[in-house]
Design an enzyme around this catalytic site. Structure first.
Site, mmCIF file in Angstrom:
data_model
loop_
_atom_site.group_PDB
_atom_site.id
_atom_site.type_symbol
_atom_site.label_atom_id
_atom_site.label_comp_id
_atom_site.label_asym_id
_atom_site.label_seq_id
_atom_site.Cartn_x
_atom_site.Cartn_y
_atom_site.Cartn_z
ATOM 1 N N VAL A 51 0.884 -1.116 0.073
ATOM 2 C CA VAL A 51 -0.069 0.077 -0.116
ATOM 3 C C VAL A 51 0.911 1.405 0.200
ATOM 4 C CG1 VAL A 51 -2.100 -1.265 0.900
ATOM 5 C CG2 VAL A 51 -0.302 -0.163 2.411
ATOM 6 N N TYR A 52 2.205 1.294 0.220
ATOM 7 C CA TYR A 52 2.907 2.370 0.007
ATOM 8 C C TYR A 52 3.148 2.853 -1.414
ATOM 9 C CZ TYR A 52 4.322 1.182 4.804
ATOM 10 O OH TYR A 52 4.404 0.725 6.313
ATOM 11 N N LYS A 53 2.949 1.919 -2.168
ATOM 12 C CA LYS A 53 3.035 2.101 -3.648
ATOM 13 C C LYS A 53 4.484 2.501 -3.933
ATOM 14 C CE LYS A 53 -1.910 2.828 -4.019
ATOM 15 N NZ LYS A 53 -2.944 3.611 -4.053
#
Length: 121
Positions: A51-53
């Site tokens: 989710v930090y991408k």
């Protein structure tokens, strides 16, 4: 009381030594310079997540640091952590998430792949 340093580690049940201190790259999509500075300072643990991408950029920065080290730094010297959220829970979903993370990092292995129950948006 024990003194901690960038070289301090804890031994996991797998036998691997994990550096206690690490650089977290949460919401840092331009983390290349931070990773380079951290590695230069002696950090050997980088913490990322799906989710930090930024798994691809983390992988690029690590490969660049290894290349620029002239052989003094190896991939196995670094402990890279990534995480999966509840969206990816379940055996098959987690396997898929690990494979996709490894593709983004362009690594063959990760020593720590954890889950988080918090939703990060």
């Amino acid at each position: 009381m024990a003194k901690f340093a960038l070289t301090s580690t804890v031994t996991l049940t797998s036998g691997y030594k994990m550096p206690i201190l690490g650089l977290g790259v949460y919401l840092n999509r331009s983390c290349g310079k931070a990773i380079d500075a951290a590695i230069q300072a002696g950090y050997r643990h980088i913490d990322s997540a799906i989710v930090y991408k930024n798994e691809a950029e983390v992988g690029d920065a690590i490969r660049k640091a290894i290349e620029e080290s002239g052989g003094s730094l190896k991939r196995e010297d670094l402990f890279i952590t990534s995480k999966v959220t509840t969206r990816w829970h379940g055996y098959n979903n987690t396997l898929k998430a690990v494979e996709e993370s490894l593709e983004r990092f362009k690594f063959g292995t990760l020593l720590s792949y954890r889950h988080t129950s918090r939703r990060i948006s």
